[in-house]
Design a protein around this motif. Structure first.
Motif, PDB file in Angstrom:
ATOM      1  N   UNK A  12       0.967  -1.163  -0.217  1.00 10.53           N
ATOM      2  CA  UNK A  12       0.245  -0.094  -0.080  1.00 10.53           C
ATOM      3  C   UNK A  12       0.923   1.073   0.229  1.00 10.53           C
ATOM      4  N   UNK A  16       0.251  -2.682  13.240  1.00 14.82           N
ATOM      5  CA  UNK A  16       1.336  -1.766  13.033  1.00 14.82           C
ATOM      6  C   UNK A  16       2.531  -1.700  13.566  1.00 14.82           C
ATOM      7  N   UNK A  17       3.583  -0.794  13.190  1.00 16.51           N
ATOM      8  CA  UNK A  17       4.538  -0.524  14.079  1.00 16.51           C
ATOM      9  C   UNK A  17       4.555   1.212  13.297  1.00 16.51           C
ATOM     10  N   UNK A  18       4.737   2.017  13.900  1.00 18.41           N
ATOM     11  CA  UNK A  18       4.657   3.007  13.736  1.00 18.41           C
ATOM     12  C   UNK A  18       5.817   3.686  13.652  1.00 18.41           C
ATOM     13  N   UNK A  19       6.462   5.145  13.161  1.00 19.71           N
ATOM     14  CA  UNK A  19       7.315   5.804  14.238  1.00 19.71           C
ATOM     15  C   UNK A  19       7.773   6.542  12.818  1.00 19.71           C
ATOM     16  N   UNK A  33       0.668  12.228  16.308  1.00 18.02           N
ATOM     17  CA  UNK A  33       0.133  11.557  15.473  1.00 18.02           C
ATOM     18  C   UNK A  33      -0.623  12.832  15.162  1.00 18.02           C
ATOM     19  N   UNK A  34      -1.337  13.864  17.166  1.00 24.66           N
ATOM     20  CA  UNK A  34      -1.813  14.857  16.689  1.00 24.66           C
ATOM     21  C   UNK A  34      -1.441  15.812  16.038  1.00 24.66           C
ATOM     22  N   UNK A  60      -1.710  13.981  12.150  1.00 27.81           N
ATOM     23  CA  UNK A  60      -3.314  14.098  11.841  1.00 27.81           C
ATOM     24  C   UNK A  60      -4.297  13.106  10.912  1.00 27.81           C
ATOM     25  N   UNK A  61      -2.638  13.562   9.923  1.00 27.35           N
ATOM     26  CA  UNK A  61      -3.341  12.273   8.509  1.00 27.35           C
ATOM     27  C   UNK A  61      -2.645  11.616   8.784  1.00 27.35           C
ATOM     28  N   UNK A  62      -3.459   9.664   8.189  1.00 26.79           N
ATOM     29  CA  UNK A  62      -2.167   9.373   7.010  1.00 26.79           C
ATOM     30  C   UNK A  62      -3.412   8.091   6.528  1.00 26.79           C
ATOM     31  N   UNK A  63      -2.761   8.574   4.697  1.00 26.02           N
ATOM     32  CA  UNK A  63      -3.240   8.072   4.085  1.00 26.02           C
ATOM     33  C   UNK A  63      -2.479   6.829   3.488  1.00 26.02           C
ATOM     34  N   UNK A  64      -3.754   5.922   2.530  1.00 24.66           N
ATOM     35  CA  UNK A  64      -3.493   4.301   2.135  1.00 24.66           C
ATOM     36  C   UNK A  64      -3.774   3.820   1.027  1.00 24.66           C
ATOM     37  N   UNK A  65      -3.003   3.966  -0.083  1.00 21.53           N
ATOM     38  CA  UNK A  65      -3.636   4.107  -1.433  1.00 21.53           C
ATOM     39  C   UNK A  65      -2.860   2.734  -2.512  1.00 21.53           C
ATOM     40  N   UNK A 104       6.229   2.521  17.851  1.00 20.58           N
ATOM     41  CA  UNK A 104       5.036   2.867  18.621  1.00 20.58           C
ATOM     42  C   UNK A 104       4.430   1.538  17.432  1.00 20.58           C
ATOM     43  N   UNK A 142       0.349  -0.742  16.947  1.00 19.90           N
ATOM     44  CA  UNK A 142      -0.808   0.066  17.009  1.00 19.90           C
ATOM     45  C   UNK A 142      -1.942  -1.577  16.832  1.00 19.90           C
ATOM     46  N   UNK A 197      -8.338   4.297   3.399  1.00 17.80           N
ATOM     47  CA  UNK A 197      -8.005   5.204   2.943  1.00 17.80           C
ATOM     48  C   UNK A 197      -7.186   6.138   3.928  1.00 17.80           C
ATOM     49  N   UNK A 229      -7.150   7.821   7.456  1.00 11.95           N
ATOM     50  CA  UNK A 229      -7.537   8.194   9.148  1.00 11.95           C
ATOM     51  C   UNK A 229      -6.645   8.832   9.868  1.00 11.95           C
ATOM     52  N   UNK A 255      -6.077  11.297  12.904  1.00 13.86           N
ATOM     53  CA  UNK A 255      -6.001  11.488  14.689  1.00 13.86           C
ATOM     54  C   UNK A 255      -5.767  12.896  15.127  1.00 13.86           C
TER      55      UNK A 255
END
Lengths: 384, 384
Positions: A236, A256-259, A286-287, A290-295, B254, B256, B290, B292, B294
């Motif tokens: 993705x 999921x792992x995020x960073x 994340x605040x 704010x926006x995470x997108x996936x395509x 992180x 999730x 698509x 997310x 926060x």
């Protein structure tokens, strides 16, 4: 317990960041450091970290280094030197961070010694995945992925039963050309291709990121690292590069792992796995993002990704040919001798010309690698 | 191995979904089922699952059920019946899914028997967190959170060292009033408050979600479940309800857990933990969703969340008062006897009036609960 880390490719991007992680870690010391040509940086590193030995793989640079250095430790040369560093009894963890096919042999030798190998060299699994994974099993070695995506999968899978994986999703930043219309791909310059929007990396991998070949390679690596079928692996596009990869389990749950896009995080996890160290690396807010997108990826705009899936499906020596052809094509593009869309054309040319071998030996793979390179070099030279 | 699951509150939303998970699981059978007043549904469940026994806690409904049922097993009454079901040697896993304070005693009794308790009753930890967690340790019981958020944290923490938690982030859908201007909160009707945008839940918890008190309760639960300090717990509004919560570790990484907003996923994980079963629950397709998002929560619009943090910081019997006052206020709102903004006013009234006890015993907590309810009932009646 004190641990000694040797770094193959210490003057490269991953090598330097590994040293910066070690700087912040109590109980880790440096075993061997290696460089190809950047002997100035190697000199600095050798004087700073005082390793047991250093290795230089370019002969003129080796000679020059030996003549002028103030470093008093052991100085080794070439692939033999790399294998010496990789297999030394002093090496507890090997950071395998050479760029390209040159990383395969010393990595395999370390595996045969049952070492813990933090793998940042992609070509090892792309060219010789089956051989490598068999050696890992036979010699009870540990292979820990450093790549942010596979490292993310490893983090998601700690404490989980690997048989409960349903699918994995590798995220891709989409590179600098995610939004570029397909008609304009032939006008892409080297300068534009080297501007990756999110990650600071070496130039070869930056180009591979822009074509999504890098993601294709990661698909192939994921297959070997986590024992997956090609249809269990998804890609993705995630332009923010915050979610580094995801696992979907048999119960429908995903992890999921995020960073922050900072390679020191996966590097440190590879060195501390399955534990974690405390670092003051920049934190993800994340605040603020704010926006995470996936395509879904556009396979037409990024045919390298499709070709990688095709090679994985076909198996045998296909991925070794893919890797060798891509390495030559990208080198030519970096030297501005071919255009951007010539990269995929070169790869397809090589894949069509090279004979298919279903179960290649390591010798076969080395030969395939050499033959593919020489075939493609010759082909591209003729066209100039 | 065959496992027997008893469900406290089997006719409620979590209870029914637990049965639907058991329907799809090989090797799980039903021990006890319990209801308060919904004896029609209990009759159906008893005839379908043929449990060892059933419990009814409302006396008239117990009498009616006993008279008319075709079910041939044991029929128990009241809190003693709940404790019988919870502590029975036949019960391998207890699903504690009663709504409200009534869940505390039978849950504690099961913990004292060293049972594995899947905890869906929030009030247990909110009212008596310290007592419960001490009992879990003393009796080597297992307490597994069913709530999607804490279950998400549990999934993120499997295989990790709990001491490597830096912070946790609970996500909140934001409820139906996330975008409503603060001036309009006093006009919120019951009908509007019962329309939760994402989750299908019972009516009490749906109201608690709309005020973010539910999130405040989860903050308190998280403190106890994962041994955290209040300043380690964050809340983010995430309107898509796809990321169910996140953990930030000491190395800046992180993790999730994500999934469709379907309680069967955390319920099944609670029953299979730390393993996973295979289910064909609806899969999450990030490429379809698509985006997310926060956002930091608005503590002014949602003062219940702030009050929960304040009570957690203050400790002692504060959270027990908070819980009792909220339960009364929400009940009055559900009966349309008070307005929406009267909920927080009622809670603040109770918190101001009730005396602070730093280390309440279980008897103290039961008394505090009763006193708070009677104080608030009286106060609200006077105002009518």
């Amino acid at each position: 317990m004190q641990k000694t880390i040797s770094i193959l490719g210490s003057t490269g991007s991953i090598g330097e960041q590994t040293l910066s992680v070690i700087d912040q870690t109590v109980g880790y010391s440096v075993g061997y450091l290696t460089a190809q040509t950047n002997i100035q940086k190697l000199e600095q590193q050798a004087l700073t970290y005082n390793p047991i030995g250093v290795v230089i793989t370019s002969e003129p640079h080796y000679i020059e280094f030996k003549k002028n250095t103030s470093y008093k430790g052991n100085i080794f040369f070439g692939v033999d030197g790399l294998c010496e560093a990789a297999c030394s009894d002093d090496t507890d963890i090997l950071m395998s961070a050479l760029v390209g096919f040159s990383g395969v042999i010393p990595t395999l030798e370390a595996i045969k010694k049952g070492k813990t190998v933090a793998l940042a060299n992609k070509e090892t699994l792309i060219s010789a995945g089956e051989i490598i994974m068999n050696a890992v099993k036979t010699h009870s070695a540990k292979l820990i992925a450093v790549d942010s995506e596979h490292n993310a999968l490893l983090q998601c899978l700690v404490g989980e039963d690997i048989s409960s994986i349903n699918t994995i999703t590798l995220t891709a930043s989409g590179g600098p050309f995610f939004s570029l219309p397909i008609e304009e791909f032939s006008t892409i310059t080297l300068e534009k291709a080297l501007k990756h929007p999110k990650w600071k990396m070496g130039s070869k991998i930056t180009i591979d990121s822009s074509t999504l070949m890098n993601k294709g390679f990661e698909v192939i690596e994921a297959k070997w690292l986590f024992d997956l079928q090609p249809n269990q692996i998804k890609v993705l596009v995630h332009p923010q590069s915050i979610v580094h990869s995801l696992v979907e389990f048999s119960d429908g749950s995903m992890k999921a792992q995020l960073g922050m896009p900072d390679m020191r995080i996966p590097i440190s996890y590879a060195l501390s796995y399955p534990k974690r160290f405390s670092y003051n690396f920049p934190r993800l807010a994340l605040e603020e993002i704010q926006t995470l997108q996936f395509y879904p990826p556009d396979f037409q705009k990024f045919p390298c990704l499709q070709v990688a899936f095709d090679c994985l499906e076909k198996g045998g020596n296909s991925t070794a040919i893919l890797n060798a052809a891509n390495e030559v094509a990208v080198a030519w593009f970096l030297e501005q001798k071919i255009g951007y869309t010539d990269i995929i054309r070169s790869i397809e040319f090589a894949l069509n010309k090279m004979p298919f071998v279903a179960h290649p030996s390591l010798a076969d793979i080395i030969e395939i690698d050499t033959q593919t390179r020489s075939l493609l070099e010759q082909h591209l030279s003729t066209k100039l």
